[in-house]
Design an enzyme around this catalytic site. Sequence first.
Site, PDB file in Angstrom:
ATOM      1  N   ASP B  52      35.471  35.533  31.997  1.00 30.70           N
ATOM      2  CA  ASP B  52      35.997  35.426  30.365  1.00 30.70           C
ATOM      3  C   ASP B  52      36.019  34.008  30.090  1.00 30.70           C
ATOM      4  O   ASP B  52      36.051  33.180  30.579  1.00 30.70           O
ATOM      5  CB  ASP B  52      37.502  35.922  30.316  1.00 30.70           C
ATOM      6  CG  ASP B  52      37.400  37.516  30.087  1.00 30.70           C
ATOM      7  OD1 ASP B  52      36.157  38.113  29.553  1.00 30.70           O
ATOM      8  OD2 ASP B  52      38.390  38.057  30.112  1.00 30.70           O
ATOM      9  N   TYR B 111      39.383  35.672  44.081  1.00 31.81           N
ATOM     10  CA  TYR B 111      40.124  34.963  42.950  1.00 31.81           C
ATOM     11  C   TYR B 111      41.263  34.210  43.388  1.00 31.81           C
ATOM     12  O   TYR B 111      42.133  34.811  44.224  1.00 31.81           O
ATOM     13  CB  TYR B 111      40.221  36.133  41.948  1.00 31.81           C
ATOM     14  CG  TYR B 111      39.239  36.558  41.105  1.00 31.81           C
ATOM     15  CD1 TYR B 111      38.644  35.640  40.084  1.00 31.81           C
ATOM     16  CD2 TYR B 111      38.510  37.753  41.519  1.00 31.81           C
ATOM     17  CE1 TYR B 111      37.458  36.328  39.371  1.00 31.81           C
ATOM     18  CE2 TYR B 111      37.399  38.159  40.773  1.00 31.81           C
ATOM     19  CZ  TYR B 111      36.940  37.328  39.758  1.00 31.81           C
ATOM     20  OH  TYR B 111      35.948  38.024  39.042  1.00 31.81           O
TER      21      TYR B 111
END
Lengths: 261, 261
Positions: B52, B111
């Site tokens: 994103d 992540y």
Amino acid sequence: MRRIKLTVAYDGTNYCGWQVQPNGITIEEVLNKKLSTLTKEDIRVIGASRTDSGVHALGNVAVFDTESTIPPERMALALNQKLPEDIVIVKSQEVPLSWHPRYQDNITKTYEYHIYNARTANPMKKRTSTFVYVPLDVEKMRKGAAYLVGEHDFASFCCIRTNTEDTVRRIDSLEVEERPCTEGDFSYREAEAKEIVVRVSGNGFLYNMVRIIAGTLIRVGRGFYEPEKVKEILEARVRTEAGVTAPPQGLVLMEIRYGEE
Amino acid sequence: MRRIKLTVAYDGTNYCGWQVQPNGITIEEVLNKKLSTLTKEDIRVIGASRTDSGVHALGNVAVFDTESTIPPERMALALNQKLPEDIVIVKSQEVPLSWHPRYQDNITKTYEYHIYNARTANPMKKRTSTFVYVPLDVEKMRKGAAYLVGEHDFASFCCIRTNTEDTVRRIDSLEVEERPCTEGDFSYREAEAKEIVVRVSGNGFLYNMVRIIAGTLIRVGRGFYEPEKVKEILEARVRTEAGVTAPPQGLVLMEIRYGEE
């Protein structure tokens, strides 16, 4: 009238250093403008350390005088609401009207110089460290650093573009730390990434002194200089800094400690 | 014709995410342009993860096909000379022409979500972490995180703006780490600054899933949710993400590991 002491943190990437100058925006200028708006007075701060373009701080210090009725310790909060994201007032407090951030006994300044040492650059560390792709020998850097601790004439570690008469300073500690690098355990980096931090405290630093020390220690770490060369450079007392001033983005003014604290 | 796999790192602050879109510059677009210039072909990369806007990566993966005679492992170096400072090719290597970065067995993605937890913000960490000024209880965050490990239907942790049918994913590990914060020992910060890292590995993540997990664990750390609430949210299987998606700047795609490696 009251004098307020500010502890100021900033990411210096987008500023032309601390001191007001005609050709670009500076930290001092932003503080003056925002404080003048906040207090509706014509505020000019007095800073402790005039950091260079691109240099960062977590604990620079400034004072200003005001008639404002905002409680001194609330000034940080009020000012932070007006400041851009890359400048933060960490603390505000009242000090005596005679208190000057540069003229005090027993000032200790601490700087860190950050080096990202890996095969490839890390774009997330570009703004806050210097990238060196040749593996650095930290033990050799420590040996070289040891020669600089104590009171010395640091004329060799001062930028030639100054007229400072007295080049004697005292370094209380100069450590070369190897910090864990979270990316280091990933296969694609082949476990070789490390962050090396040169951390130095002393009673004052000449213009570019920390960056020249960092640049010299990087040469030692690369094997370009033997550690003993640092002693020779120091003893030469000649401003031979050319080519070894490490770039500004690795430098952070961490703290200014005043004797009375 | 050869297929080249790129391991891509970037500071996502200045980009509208990975995927090419009409309204702003993206990582994919920059790679396509620079690769086309380099190879004199019309290159379109295929990315593994469409991060994103504002999200960072140290190990995203992309492939492209080329007739170029540049040796595959030298492609990284050649491309880095053309790329802006905030995008770095960490590695380049040849893969079979059938190799696709999204359709492989045994993909593990890792992540990290970075939280800067202190009384005042740190301007040097603004771009790469989320600032939380309420002290977070890391032990409670760990207890909450434990409920999410394993194979579950993560419908509650998926942004409602997607049409994903299958919301079952497997989280292999979910750790909440407290990392040393070098500024923490300074008097003006009153030893309270810490960096909290939520580190998660799994076989795939739904849209906004890591940020919703981070946002939920921050609520647990603040005492707003009890750790057991995480179990309830998971079991509800309702897309109740509103208000708890943590902001993008704290998120880093650390690594995509393929089973064959």
